[in-house]
Write a protein that holds these residues in place. Structure first.
Motif: not given
Length: 189
Positions: A103-108, A133-135, A148-155, A171-180
């Motif tokens: 279960c995952r989502q992404m915010l930019v 948090v994976k930085n 080359g993809f870079r983000n913060l991945s928050v479990n 249940h562990v979800c993943e939220l990827q935070l991406v800087c445009a």
């Protein structure tokens, strides 16, 4: 542990993909609601479908009340079962409880400051429990590992009353935070 015979122990790890996917299906709308509130609190942008004639990402603030735009948000679907089986078999020694991104989502974010505001919103939300948090924005991170993809991945886990009532708090979800925009490296240390 003191559990009723024949019932599930909420502290026991998930031991089947079936169980993991049942949890994921149930927690997904709760998680998505959290992602929407985090986006609103931080000028976060959501991915739009290819049918959308505007930008590939739109600020949630401009999408949330527009029925047509809302229907064009490209929310992430659950991880494909085939990919989950492959990952559990090849990477996690057949332990489904180690698969943390079904279960995952992404915010930019247009700016690093907006991403920081999202992290602060996560930190202050009593219904979110951050596990890891994976930085991948760190200048020392080897981007070749992720093409080359870079983000913060928050479990994280959702510990809202609704999630607790449904037994989904584990249940562990993943939220990827991406800087445009490429972040200035001095700000990431």
């Amino acid at each position: 542990p003191n559990t009723v015979p024949g019932s599930l122990d909420p502290d026991a790890p998930v031991d089947s993909l079936d169980q993991l996917y049942v949890q994921a299906v149930l927690v997904d709308p709760i998680f998505r609601g959290k992602v929407e509130s985090l986006a609103l609190a931080s000028s976060g942008m959501v991915p739009m479908s290819k049918r959308h004639e505007g930008q590939p990402f739109e600020r949630w603030e401009s999408v949330k009340d527009d029925v047509e735009k809302r229907s064009l948000v490209a929310w992430a679907s659950l991880k494909r079962v085939e990919r989950a089986i492959e990952k559990v078999t090849r990477v996690y020694q057949e332990e489904p409880s180690r698969l943390l991104d079904v279960c995952r989502q992404m915010l930019v974010f247009a700016e690093l400051g907006h991403l920081k505001a999202c992290l602060q919103a996560i930190e202050h939300d009593e219904e979110i429990l951050v596990l890891r948090v994976k930085n991948r924005l760190d200048p020392g991170y080897d981007g070749s590992q992720t093409g080359g993809f870079r983000n913060l991945s928050v479990n994280l886990q959702i510990v809202s009353p609704e999630a607790l009532a449904l037994g989904l708090e584990g249940h562990v979800c993943e939220l990827q935070l991406v800087c445009a925009a490429p972040p200035p490296h001095r700000l990431l240390r």
